[in-house]
Scaffold this motif. Sequence first.
Motif, PDB file in Angstrom:
ATOM      1  N   ARG A  15       1.040  -1.803   0.187  1.00 48.92           N
ATOM      2  CA  ARG A  15       0.274  -0.569   0.012  1.00 48.92           C
ATOM      3  C   ARG A  15       0.392   1.638   0.063  1.00 48.92           C
ATOM      4  NH1 ARG A  15      -5.751  -1.477   2.669  1.00 48.92           N
ATOM      5  NH2 ARG A  15      -6.050  -2.843   2.231  1.00 48.92           N
ATOM      6  N   TYR A  18       1.720   2.182  -3.985  1.00 45.77           N
ATOM      7  CA  TYR A  18       0.793   1.970  -4.363  1.00 45.77           C
ATOM      8  C   TYR A  18       0.662   3.861  -4.181  1.00 45.77           C
ATOM      9  CZ  TYR A  18      -4.477   3.212  -5.229  1.00 45.77           C
ATOM     10  OH  TYR A  18      -5.180   3.012  -5.651  1.00 45.77           O
ATOM     11  N   VAL A  22       1.007   6.505  -7.463  1.00 42.66           N
ATOM     12  CA  VAL A  22      -0.418   7.088  -8.246  1.00 42.66           C
ATOM     13  C   VAL A  22       0.292   8.728  -7.760  1.00 42.66           C
ATOM     14  CG1 VAL A  22      -1.968   5.534  -7.345  1.00 42.66           C
ATOM     15  CG2 VAL A  22      -1.279   6.762  -5.672  1.00 42.66           C
ATOM     16  N   ILE A  31      -5.983   1.703 -14.630  1.00 40.36           N
ATOM     17  CA  ILE A  31      -7.411   1.090 -13.783  1.00 40.36           C
ATOM     18  C   ILE A  31      -7.894   0.983 -14.217  1.00 40.36           C
ATOM     19  CG2 ILE A  31      -7.628  -0.181 -11.603  1.00 40.36           C
ATOM     20  CD1 ILE A  31      -5.798   1.829  -9.876  1.00 40.36           C
ATOM     21  N   GLU A  33     -11.413  -1.626 -13.748  1.00 39.31           N
ATOM     22  CA  GLU A  33     -11.976  -2.727 -12.508  1.00 39.31           C
ATOM     23  C   GLU A  33     -13.054  -3.445 -13.983  1.00 39.31           C
ATOM     24  OE1 GLU A  33     -12.867  -1.180  -8.561  1.00 39.31           O
ATOM     25  OE2 GLU A  33     -12.113   0.418  -9.133  1.00 39.31           O
ATOM     26  N   LEU A 120      -0.685  -2.318  -8.521  1.00 39.65           N
ATOM     27  CA  LEU A 120      -1.859  -0.890  -8.116  1.00 39.65           C
ATOM     28  C   LEU A 120      -3.215  -2.325  -8.652  1.00 39.65           C
ATOM     29  CD1 LEU A 120      -1.142   1.159 -10.925  1.00 39.65           C
ATOM     30  CD2 LEU A 120      -0.679   1.497  -8.145  1.00 39.65           C
ATOM     31  N   ALA A 121      -3.165  -3.831  -9.404  1.00 45.33           N
ATOM     32  CA  ALA A 121      -4.369  -4.364  -8.905  1.00 45.33           C
ATOM     33  C   ALA A 121      -4.702  -4.480  -7.941  1.00 45.33           C
ATOM     34  CB  ALA A 121      -3.771  -4.819 -10.034  1.00 45.33           C
ATOM     35  N   THR A 124      -6.062  -2.390  -4.933  1.00 43.51           N
ATOM     36  CA  THR A 124      -7.470  -1.777  -5.964  1.00 43.51           C
ATOM     37  C   THR A 124      -8.396  -2.995  -5.995  1.00 43.51           C
ATOM     38  OG1 THR A 124      -6.647  -0.683  -7.626  1.00 43.51           O
ATOM     39  CG2 THR A 124      -8.941  -1.018  -7.819  1.00 43.51           C
ATOM     40  N   ARG A 125      -7.597  -4.133  -5.551  1.00 45.19           N
ATOM     41  CA  ARG A 125      -8.727  -5.232  -5.591  1.00 45.19           C
ATOM     42  C   ARG A 125      -8.804  -5.428  -3.805  1.00 45.19           C
ATOM     43  NH1 ARG A 125      -9.593 -10.449  -3.982  1.00 45.19           N
ATOM     44  NH2 ARG A 125     -10.800 -11.877  -5.347  1.00 45.19           N
ATOM     45  N   VAL A 127      -8.747  -3.190  -1.780  1.00 43.10           N
ATOM     46  CA  VAL A 127      -9.959  -2.482  -0.989  1.00 43.10           C
ATOM     47  C   VAL A 127     -11.014  -2.168  -0.865  1.00 43.10           C
ATOM     48  CG1 VAL A 127     -10.481   0.591  -1.309  1.00 43.10           C
ATOM     49  CG2 VAL A 127      -7.853  -0.200  -1.016  1.00 43.10           C
ATOM     50  N   THR A 128     -11.067  -2.955  -2.504  1.00 43.21           N
ATOM     51  CA  THR A 128     -12.553  -3.319  -3.119  1.00 43.21           C
ATOM     52  C   THR A 128     -13.595  -3.825  -2.099  1.00 43.21           C
ATOM     53  OG1 THR A 128     -11.950  -2.866  -5.450  1.00 43.21           O
ATOM     54  CG2 THR A 128     -14.333  -3.881  -4.449  1.00 43.21           C
TER      55      THR A 128
END
Length: 229
Positions: A15, A18, A22, A31, A33, A120-121, A124-125, A127-128
């Motif tokens: 993180r 990340y 960014v 990204i 999604e 990044l991938a 992102t996943r 956090v989702t």
Amino acid sequence: VGVDDSKQLTDEKRRGMYEKLVKNEKFVYKIDEISPEDISRQQLGRSVQSLNKISHNSAIDIISEIKSRLGSKLVACFVDVVGPQESYQAKLERHFPDLVIVVRPKADALFPVVSAASILAKVTRDVTTENIDKNGLPHVPTVGSVGSGYPSDPSAKDWLKKNTHTLFVFPNIIRFDWQPVKDIEAEKCVKIDWKGNWDRTDPDLFSKNPKSKRWQYFQEMFLSHPAQF
């Protein structure tokens, strides 16, 4: 930035990387999604798309977007393999003949730019899935934690067992082509048989006039004209 394969990093370090990526103005990224609902629609719809093809299309969209931003500054693309290596590379070369395309297995451990993409991938996943546990789903009460969302995760397996609906199976955050989902559906859910004496292959099924074309929606839903009111 000192990136590495995301799987080799702790969550905290991943993180941190990340955030550095960014916020770096020289780092250009996109990204894409793809929701579980969209994957289910593409894999289980009338025109079936494999996971490999969905992933390939996503990569093509990302490269096209970055190419439109950078123009001639983009000269090469390094991509992790999805499916057969040679055919994937050939596909990308057809789409981007002016770029040097390098497709390799475990590219995220070989090339820093792919390592950055994997970070990044992954973040992102993560956090989702965390937001699903934190905020829940609109209009759909659920029980327990989805965990990482991977089939090997006991928390994810437990969530599936506790949140099965006998008719609708699961909310749309779940991929319906997933084998664990198919197993639970077969074991716990109501079986539905679609009856009918019509032939789906009949070219005139959706129209009284063979020359007229029905909307795609009516074709995909197998809707025909009523015989009488």
